[in-house]
Design a protein around this motif. Structure first.
Motif, PDB file in Angstrom:
ATOM      1  N   UNK A  83     -13.232  -1.342   4.272  1.00  0.00           N
ATOM      2  CA  UNK A  83     -12.783  -0.173   3.436  1.00  0.00           C
ATOM      3  C   UNK A  83     -11.243   0.390   3.356  1.00  0.00           C
ATOM      4  N   UNK A  84     -10.642   0.275   4.517  1.00  0.00           N
ATOM      5  CA  UNK A  84      -9.093   0.641   4.749  1.00  0.00           C
ATOM      6  C   UNK A  84      -8.293  -0.303   4.100  1.00  0.00           C
ATOM      7  N   UNK A  85      -8.581  -1.708   4.482  1.00  0.00           N
ATOM      8  CA  UNK A  85      -7.905  -2.739   3.750  1.00  0.00           C
ATOM      9  C   UNK A  85      -7.823  -2.972   2.102  1.00  0.00           C
ATOM     10  N   UNK A  86      -8.975  -2.518   1.826  1.00  0.00           N
ATOM     11  CA  UNK A  86      -9.120  -2.555   0.263  1.00  0.00           C
ATOM     12  C   UNK A  86      -8.462  -1.223  -0.176  1.00  0.00           C
ATOM     13  N   UNK A  87      -8.478   0.017   0.628  1.00  0.00           N
ATOM     14  CA  UNK A  87      -7.732   0.944   0.035  1.00  0.00           C
ATOM     15  C   UNK A  87      -6.172   0.687  -0.100  1.00  0.00           C
ATOM     16  N   UNK A  88      -5.846  -0.036   1.223  1.00  0.00           N
ATOM     17  CA  UNK A  88      -4.224  -0.005   1.172  1.00  0.00           C
ATOM     18  C   UNK A  88      -3.754  -1.021   0.254  1.00  0.00           C
ATOM     19  N   UNK A  89      -4.707  -2.059  -0.069  1.00  0.00           N
ATOM     20  CA  UNK A  89      -4.493  -3.067  -1.433  1.00  0.00           C
ATOM     21  C   UNK A  89      -4.388  -2.293  -2.721  1.00  0.00           C
ATOM     22  N   UNK A  90      -5.310  -1.192  -3.031  1.00  0.00           N
ATOM     23  CA  UNK A  90      -5.386  -0.804  -4.268  1.00  0.00           C
ATOM     24  C   UNK A  90      -4.228   0.353  -4.305  1.00  0.00           C
ATOM     25  N   UNK A  91      -3.697   0.967  -3.272  1.00  0.00           N
ATOM     26  CA  UNK A  91      -2.785   1.989  -3.343  1.00  0.00           C
ATOM     27  C   UNK A  91      -1.446   1.231  -3.424  1.00  0.00           C
ATOM     28  N   UNK A  92      -1.486   0.160  -2.673  1.00  0.00           N
ATOM     29  CA  UNK A  92       0.083  -0.741  -2.896  1.00  0.00           C
ATOM     30  C   UNK A  92       0.116  -1.031  -4.208  1.00  0.00           C
ATOM     31  N   UNK A  93      -0.927  -1.702  -4.803  1.00  0.00           N
ATOM     32  CA  UNK A  93      -1.005  -2.021  -6.331  1.00  0.00           C
ATOM     33  C   UNK A  93      -0.323  -0.750  -7.096  1.00  0.00           C
ATOM     34  N   UNK A  94      -1.172   0.302  -6.975  1.00  0.00           N
ATOM     35  CA  UNK A  94      -0.637   1.578  -7.690  1.00  0.00           C
ATOM     36  C   UNK A  94       0.549   1.979  -7.493  1.00  0.00           C
ATOM     37  N   UNK A  95       1.101   1.750  -6.280  1.00  0.00           N
ATOM     38  CA  UNK A  95       2.329   2.222  -6.060  1.00  0.00           C
ATOM     39  C   UNK A  95       3.316   1.264  -6.732  1.00  0.00           C
ATOM     40  N   UNK A  96       3.053   0.243  -6.730  1.00  0.00           N
ATOM     41  CA  UNK A  96       4.072  -0.796  -7.596  1.00  0.00           C
ATOM     42  C   UNK A  96       3.979  -0.683  -9.129  1.00  0.00           C
ATOM     43  N   UNK A  97       2.936  -0.114  -9.587  1.00  0.00           N
ATOM     44  CA  UNK A  97       2.624   0.112 -10.979  1.00  0.00           C
ATOM     45  C   UNK A  97       3.598   1.524 -11.390  1.00  0.00           C
ATOM     46  N   UNK A  98       3.297   2.337 -10.436  1.00  0.00           N
ATOM     47  CA  UNK A  98       4.156   3.529 -10.588  1.00  0.00           C
ATOM     48  C   UNK A  98       5.571   3.693 -10.474  1.00  0.00           C
ATOM     49  N   UNK A  99       5.985   2.619  -9.453  1.00  0.00           N
ATOM     50  CA  UNK A  99       7.395   2.376  -9.010  1.00  0.00           C
ATOM     51  C   UNK A  99       8.074   1.729 -10.573  1.00  0.00           C
ATOM     52  N   UNK A 136       7.405  12.776  -5.407  1.00  0.00           N
ATOM     53  CA  UNK A 136       6.298  13.407  -4.704  1.00  0.00           C
ATOM     54  C   UNK A 136       4.838  12.517  -4.659  1.00  0.00           C
ATOM     55  N   UNK A 137       4.485  11.860  -5.917  1.00  0.00           N
ATOM     56  CA  UNK A 137       3.330  11.294  -6.030  1.00  0.00           C
ATOM     57  C   UNK A 137       3.339   9.864  -5.059  1.00  0.00           C
ATOM     58  N   UNK A 138       4.465   9.397  -5.136  1.00  0.00           N
ATOM     59  CA  UNK A 138       4.656   7.948  -4.485  1.00  0.00           C
ATOM     60  C   UNK A 138       4.514   8.211  -3.198  1.00  0.00           C
ATOM     61  N   UNK A 139       5.207   9.400  -2.487  1.00  0.00           N
ATOM     62  CA  UNK A 139       5.307   9.762  -1.048  1.00  0.00           C
ATOM     63  C   UNK A 139       4.064   9.920  -0.763  1.00  0.00           C
ATOM     64  N   UNK A 140       2.904  10.667  -1.450  1.00  0.00           N
ATOM     65  CA  UNK A 140       1.485  10.858  -1.141  1.00  0.00           C
ATOM     66  C   UNK A 140       0.805   9.675  -0.953  1.00  0.00           C
ATOM     67  N   UNK A 141       1.118   8.712  -1.778  1.00  0.00           N
ATOM     68  CA  UNK A 141       0.255   7.556  -1.753  1.00  0.00           C
ATOM     69  C   UNK A 141       0.547   6.656  -0.582  1.00  0.00           C
ATOM     70  N   UNK A 142       2.117   6.585  -0.332  1.00  0.00           N
ATOM     71  CA  UNK A 142       2.524   6.017   0.781  1.00  0.00           C
ATOM     72  C   UNK A 142       1.995   6.740   1.819  1.00  0.00           C
ATOM     73  N   UNK A 143       1.933   7.827   1.966  1.00  0.00           N
ATOM     74  CA  UNK A 143       1.266   8.523   3.082  1.00  0.00           C
ATOM     75  C   UNK A 143      -0.282   8.078   3.348  1.00  0.00           C
ATOM     76  N   UNK A 144      -1.037   8.170   2.262  1.00  0.00           N
ATOM     77  CA  UNK A 144      -2.296   7.740   2.392  1.00  0.00           C
ATOM     78  C   UNK A 144      -2.490   6.186   2.904  1.00  0.00           C
ATOM     79  N   UNK A 145      -1.484   5.298   2.590  1.00  0.00           N
ATOM     80  CA  UNK A 145      -1.439   4.016   2.786  1.00  0.00           C
ATOM     81  C   UNK A 145      -1.191   3.972   4.445  1.00  0.00           C
ATOM     82  N   UNK A 146      -0.292   4.715   4.730  1.00  0.00           N
ATOM     83  CA  UNK A 146      -0.146   4.900   6.273  1.00  0.00           C
ATOM     84  C   UNK A 146      -1.197   5.281   6.978  1.00  0.00           C
TER      85      UNK A 146
END
Length: 266
Positions: A83-99, A136-146
């Motif tokens: 679950x945690x790895x899937x979360x990281x994978x999805x959030x990293x993808x979202x982070x890339x799209x947002x960036x 702000x949004x990207x920092x939040x996502x990065x924090x969730x990934x961390x």
């Protein structure tokens, strides 16, 4: 003379019979005590063996339960990590799209020209607002990934600790089962020897009881043969001595009478 021999025989036989009977009685008591001791030993060994078997059975149950619990915990660990790895994978993808989105949006705002209403904003103000929003949004996502990475790492550490604890428990429990099983074998061998010795001791006791019975029967025979002789020996000997003395006196009297008759005839 025969009566004296018979009396001496009776006295000797009674004495011998008494000594042998006392000896066999001591042997009987010793054998009875030994039988009781062996029976107590066998009982104690049997109880100890039963206790060891019960302890082994309980440890085997604990091993089974520990294995089932470990399997359940491992499945939960696998689920958590996945679950945690899937979360990281999805959030990293979202982070890339947002960036990419904020990068393109920022570039477009610089090219687009609009007629401002009112005084024009300071240079770079629009870019700052967009950067602030995107940051702000990207920092939040990065924090969730961390956080997800930290949770994964904690789950891995917990799993390693739980696995080591389980392996140690299995090792210690199996060693204890092996030691108790060895103890059962040793105690079973000792009990078997004690049971064999008990059978022999009971046989020895039966043999002694038979000898005592034979001694008792012989004692009864001696009483039948000897009681009258022993009881009346002194009276009979006195009577016999008196009879002998009377015969001597009679002989003397007769001898005297014959001598006087010889004198008269001379």
């Amino acid at each position: 003379a025969d009566e004296i021999k018979h009396k001496d025989f009776c006295v000797d036989e009674f004495n011998t019979n008494q000594l042998q009977t006392e000896k066999k009685e001591r042997e009987k008591q010793d054998l009875i005590a030994k039988i009781e001791d062996l029976e107590m030993t066998i009982k104690a060994l049997t109880e100890a063996i039963d206790t060891l078997k019960a302890e082994i059975a309980e440890m085997q149950v604990q091993l089974k339960r520990a294995g089932e619990d470990r399997e359940k915990e491992n499945k939960e660990f696998q689920t958590t990590v996945a679950d945690q790895r899937e979360t990281q994978k999805l959030l990293k993808a979202a982070l890339s799209v947002l960036a990419d989105f904020y990068k393109k949006s920022g570039a477009a705002s610089l090219v687009q020209k609009q007629e401002p209403v009112g005084p024009p904003p300071p240079a770079g103000f629009e870019t700052y607002k967009k950067n602030a929003a995107s940051g702000g949004v990207m920092s939040m996502i990065e924090q969730i990934i961390s956080d997800a990475k930290a949770m994964e790492a904690e789950a891995i550490r917990s799993e390693e600790d739980a696995q080591k604890a389980y392996e140690d428990f299995v090792k210690d429990t199996n060693a204890s089962i092996e030691a108790k099983s060895k103890d059962i074998v040793e105690k079973t061998e000792v009990r078997a020897k004690a049971e064999e010795e008990l059978v022999e001791t009971k046989e020895s006791k039966e043999a002694v009881m038979l000898e005592l019975e034979q001694l008792s029967n012989y004692n009864a025979q001696l009483h039948q043969s000897c009681d009258f002789v022993l009881k009346n020996f002194d009276l009979r000997q006195t009577a016999r001595d008196e009879e002998v003395e009377a015969l001597k006196q009679a002989k003397a009297i007769l001898s005297g009478a014959k001598f006087e008759e010889f004198l008269q005839s001379a």
